[in-house]
Design an enzyme around this catalytic site. Structure first.
Site, mmCIF file in Angstrom:
data_model
loop_
_atom_site.group_PDB
_atom_site.id
_atom_site.type_symbol
_atom_site.label_atom_id
_atom_site.label_comp_id
_atom_site.label_asym_id
_atom_site.label_seq_id
_atom_site.Cartn_x
_atom_site.Cartn_y
_atom_site.Cartn_z
ATOM 1 N N ASP A 31 -7.750 -4.833 -1.307
ATOM 2 C CA ASP A 31 -8.235 -5.198 -2.521
ATOM 3 C C ASP A 31 -8.160 -6.933 -2.649
ATOM 4 O OD1 ASP A 31 -7.090 -2.251 -3.221
ATOM 5 O OD2 ASP A 31 -9.074 -2.732 -4.050
ATOM 6 N N HIS B 124 0.880 -1.144 -0.097
ATOM 7 C CA HIS B 124 -0.032 -0.179 0.206
ATOM 8 C C HIS B 124 0.845 1.236 -0.080
ATOM 9 C CE1 HIS B 124 -2.940 3.182 1.140
ATOM 10 N NE2 HIS B 124 -3.806 2.077 0.625
#
Ligand code: SDX
Length: 393
Positions: free
Chosen positions: A328, A270
């Protein structure tokens, strides 16, 4: 060529912005919406209540929530003429291409909610976008599979309505499974807003020029489509399919470590979280619940997902770089188990993130000091030089 770059301190870039909506601490793995931790909201609240919180700054009373849900529910239909936009696309058009086009076209339809200087019109535009995005996404899906559009129903919750519009067919009754509806609502809640991510920054930059609100949200959808951002859940499932069987996982882990190989482990890492993404923890719980309910944990692609998750979490390269499974990774698993095609993963993300884009769009327009965005650059090009005639080149 930094020597040619002269910084003019009087020039204020709007690369950074003030906001009171969402706070992230990437090191601690903390995410707050108007001060409330995401794990509490995901377990105790629901998507439309979180929408109210993001839009208006406080959790609603029962009466305020009823009114808000009624307004959203009664704006879920699209203008009947908008169907012709869908029918203009090829059947194999990516649903994100359709969403960019149809949402942008709302700028030409809903004239009575485009004046950004009118607070009531801003409010109507906000409700319309949040209410209609599930219908647009569901109809993009129906169009891609050649099935008739299913109209929204006012007796269903936001998540139930979306699942019904996606999976119901006129030929038979479709009963929404409450566990799937809860998982869907949780996916919407966990993707609602995320501070100044790439697509939200795109919406803010577009709206700083005074652009039409629907055009600004269409710009956010376009940015979200990228595989490094909202397209990651689709890219993640495509990667899992490419891996195919657990015995090929070491090969792909090696590729992800190879600096000369552009391959990245989709669904891992991330931009901000250098700890576990707090949303991923909650999403993982939902993924386990849905896989168990549907009894699909033995589906090859889901088996690869489980084994890849374990292998990456045991690999120093990924652990040292804090490359943990992100939101995700788990949302992609849930959507795959629910039967959505991977092309619908990012449209779903767009449905959820609309409230974040709209909340931050409203917040920015309320700033009396708002100036058009103009990110800075570090000029590394040529210094001034004279033109050379073509015969002398
Ligand atoms: C979202 O911004 C947001 O808030 C986004 C989002 C939201 O809610 O809006 O959270 C949604 O976009 C989640 C992220 C989804 N993207 C993916 O899953 C795509 C795969 N992830 C990578 O592309 C990557 O992790 C990024 C783009 C998410 C972050 O990239 P960065 O900022 O370049 O990663 P980094 O600086 O933390 O990298 C540190 C190291 C580097 O190696 P070294 O130079 O230290 O040797 O980790 C490597 C990177 O090369 N690395 C990866 C990797 N991600 C980073 N190596 C392999 N696979 C990966 N996925």
């Amino acid at each position: 060529r930094a020597d040619v770059f002269t910084y003019d301190p009087s020039y204020t870039s709007t690369a950074a912005c003030d906001s009171t909506i969402t706070f992230i601490d990437g090191d601690k793995g903390e995410l707050l919406h108007r001060g409330y931790p995401i794990d509490q909201l995901a377990s105790k609240s629901h998507y439309l209540e979180v929408c109210y919180l993001l839009l208006y700054g406080e959790l609603p009373t029962a009466a305020q929530l009823d009114d808000f849900e009624h307004r959203v529910t009664h704006h879920t239909m699209l203008h009947e003429q908008m169907q012709y936009f869908f029918r203009g696309f090829r059947r194999d058009a990516h649903p994100m291409a359709i969403m960019v086009g149809v949402v942008g076209a709302m700028a030409a339809f809903y004239h009575d909610s485009t004046d950004i200087h009118d607070s009531w019109q801003r409010e109507v535009a906000s409700i319309r976008l949040i209410a209609k995005m599930p219908t647009i996404a569901a109809w993009a899906y129906k169009y891609s599979v050649g099935q008739p559009f299913v109209y929204p129903r006012n007796d269903l919750t936001y998540a139930e309505n979306f699942l019904h519009m996606c999976f119901a067919v006129p030929a038979e009754e479709y009963k929404v499974n409450p566990i799937l509806a809860r998982a869907m609502d949780r996916i919407f809640t966990l993707h609602a807003d995320h501070e100044q991510n790439a697509s939200t920054s795109t919406v803010r930059l577009a709206s700083s020029s005074g652009a039409n609100p629907f055009a600004c949200i269409a710009a956010g959808i376009a940015c979200l489509w990228g595989p490094a951002h909202g397209g990651a859940n689709q890219a993640c499932l495509e990667m899992l399919r490419e891996i195919g069987t657990p015995d090929r996982i070491p090969e792909f882990l090696a590729r992800a470590k190879d600096k000369d190989d552009p391959f990245r482990l989709m669904g891992f890492g991330h931009r901000v979280y250098k700890n576990f993404d707090p949303r991923a923890k909650v999403m993982k719980e939902s993924a386990d619940e849905v896989l168990d309910l549907l009894g699909v944990e033995d589906k090859p692609v889901l088996k690869v997902a489980k084994e890849l998750e374990a292998a990456a979490l045991a690999d120093d390269y990924f652990v040292d770089r804090k490359l943990f499974p992100n939101v995700d990774f788990y949302s992609g698993i849930i959507l795959e188990a629910m039967g959505f095609p991977t092309s619908m993963f990012t449209p779903l993300f767009a449905v959820s993130r609309t409230v974040g884009w709209v909340s931050q769009w409203k917040e920015q327009l309320a700033d009396p000091q708002l100036r058009i965005g103009r990110p800075r650059q570090l000029y590394l090009g040529e210094t001034s030089r004279d033109y050379v005639d073509i015969e002398n080149r």
